[in-house]
Scaffold this motif. Sequence first.
Motif, mmCIF file in Angstrom:
data_model
loop_
_atom_site.group_PDB
_atom_site.id
_atom_site.type_symbol
_atom_site.label_atom_id
_atom_site.label_comp_id
_atom_site.label_asym_id
_atom_site.label_seq_id
_atom_site.Cartn_x
_atom_site.Cartn_y
_atom_site.Cartn_z
ATOM 1 N N ARG A 1 37.146 -44.738 -32.490
ATOM 2 C CA ARG A 1 38.220 -43.738 -32.455
ATOM 3 C C ARG A 1 38.564 -43.273 -31.046
ATOM 4 O O ARG A 1 39.737 -43.176 -30.688
ATOM 5 C CB ARG A 1 37.826 -42.544 -33.333
ATOM 6 C CG ARG A 1 38.921 -41.482 -33.444
ATOM 7 C CD ARG A 1 38.600 -40.466 -34.514
ATOM 8 N NE ARG A 1 38.490 -41.094 -35.825
ATOM 9 C CZ ARG A 1 38.198 -40.428 -36.930
ATOM 10 N NH1 ARG A 1 37.960 -39.129 -36.882
ATOM 11 N NH2 ARG A 1 38.129 -41.054 -38.086
ATOM 12 N N GLN B 1 43.404 -43.841 -38.771
ATOM 13 C CA GLN B 1 43.314 -45.048 -37.953
ATOM 14 C C GLN B 1 43.625 -46.294 -38.766
ATOM 15 O O GLN B 1 44.422 -47.146 -38.355
ATOM 16 C CB GLN B 1 41.916 -45.150 -37.351
ATOM 17 C CG GLN B 1 41.819 -46.159 -36.218
ATOM 18 C CD GLN B 1 40.484 -46.062 -35.487
ATOM 19 O OE1 GLN B 1 39.667 -45.200 -35.764
ATOM 20 N NE2 GLN B 1 40.264 -46.958 -34.544
ATOM 21 N N ARG B 2 43.045 -46.389 -39.954
ATOM 22 C CA ARG B 2 43.302 -47.550 -40.819
ATOM 23 C C ARG B 2 44.734 -47.551 -41.318
ATOM 24 O O ARG B 2 45.416 -48.592 -41.315
ATOM 25 C CB ARG B 2 42.346 -47.523 -42.012
ATOM 26 C CG ARG B 2 42.529 -48.676 -42.999
ATOM 27 C CD ARG B 2 42.006 -48.299 -44.371
ATOM 28 N NE ARG B 2 42.770 -47.204 -44.951
ATOM 29 C CZ ARG B 2 42.396 -46.537 -46.044
ATOM 30 N NH1 ARG B 2 41.263 -46.846 -46.649
ATOM 31 N NH2 ARG B 2 43.155 -45.561 -46.522
ATOM 32 N N ASP B 3 45.217 -46.392 -41.751
ATOM 33 C CA ASP B 3 46.558 -46.325 -42.342
ATOM 34 C C ASP B 3 47.653 -46.559 -41.310
ATOM 35 O O ASP B 3 48.694 -47.153 -41.620
ATOM 36 C CB ASP B 3 46.752 -44.975 -43.045
ATOM 37 C CG ASP B 3 45.840 -44.830 -44.264
ATOM 38 O OD1 ASP B 3 45.247 -45.847 -44.677
ATOM 39 O OD2 ASP B 3 45.730 -43.719 -44.800
ATOM 40 N N LYS C 1 48.944 -50.762 -32.223
ATOM 41 C CA LYS C 1 48.422 -49.915 -33.303
ATOM 42 C C LYS C 1 47.488 -50.711 -34.215
ATOM 43 O O LYS C 1 46.510 -50.175 -34.735
ATOM 44 C CB LYS C 1 49.582 -49.325 -34.110
ATOM 45 C CG LYS C 1 50.534 -48.462 -33.286
ATOM 46 C CD LYS C 1 51.647 -47.909 -34.152
ATOM 47 C CE LYS C 1 52.645 -47.078 -33.344
ATOM 48 N NZ LYS C 1 53.473 -47.898 -32.465
ATOM 49 N N MET D 1 47.336 -48.590 -38.881
ATOM 50 C CA MET D 1 47.318 -50.040 -38.715
ATOM 51 C C MET D 1 48.149 -50.700 -39.814
ATOM 52 O O MET D 1 48.914 -51.634 -39.556
ATOM 53 C CB MET D 1 45.877 -50.545 -38.761
ATOM 54 C CG MET D 1 45.737 -52.048 -38.602
ATOM 55 S SD MET D 1 44.010 -52.594 -38.427
ATOM 56 C CE MET D 1 43.346 -52.061 -40.019
ATOM 57 N N GLY E 1 43.370 -50.076 -34.606
ATOM 58 C CA GLY E 1 42.713 -49.875 -35.891
ATOM 59 C C GLY E 1 41.323 -50.464 -35.951
ATOM 60 O O GLY E 1 40.518 -50.080 -36.810
#
Length: 212
Positions: A170, A86-88, A162, A90, A166
Motif C-alpha cells: 500500500r 487498492q484491488r477495486d 493503477k 485495479m 494493485g
Amino acid sequence: MFDIANTIKEISILALPFLLAITCHEAAHGFAAYLLGDPTAKQAGRLTLNPVKHLDPMGTLALVLTRMIGWAKPVPVNPMYFKNPQRDMMIVALAGPAANMALAVMFSIVVKVILSLDVNSMSPLMLRILEPSVMIANAGVIINLALCFFNLLPIPPLDGSKILAGFMPREAAFKFMSFRYGFVIVIVLAMLGLLGKVISPAMGFFYNFLVH
C-alpha cells in the motif's frame, strides 16, 4: 504540402471509431466503479454512451495530429466507496482497456465479414458503401488496440499504473501513484518517436491475430 481534402477524409474515417473507443473506455471505468459501490461517475452523468459527455479537446486534437492516439476526460472515481480500494481501483482501471479490446474484436469481425463478400456480384452503389465501411472498421481495430495498449503503459496516471499499483504494498503504491510527471514522460516518448515503438509490437501481434 498540407492536403486538406485528404485530412478531412482521414478524420471522417477516424471519427466514428475514435468516439466509440473513448466513450466505451470511459463508460466502462464508470460502470465498473458503480458496480463496486462508487456512485461518483453516475452522479456526474458519466454513465452514458453519449460521446459529448466524455470528449476532451486536447485528447481529440491529439487524435487529429497522431491519427492514432487520443483520450477523453477521465471518469471521476472515489476509492473511498470501495471495500478494497487498492484491488477495486485495479479492476476499474482494467475495465477501460478491456472495453477497447472488446471493440477491437467487434470491428475485426466487421472487417472479416465485409472482406468475405463477393464484390464481383455487387452493384457500384454497394461497393461505394462497403469501401468506406471496411476502412472505418479497420480504423476501429487499430484505434482500439492503440488506446488499449497505450493506457496499459505503467505510467501514472494511465490505467496501467493503477493496475501495477494493485500489486504493490500500500505505501509503495501510494508513492508510485503520487508521481505527477507521467504525461511529461508520455509527451517526451511521443516526441522522440518511442511511444509508437513501445506499443507497436503488441498492436501488430493482436492486429494480425484479429484481422488476418
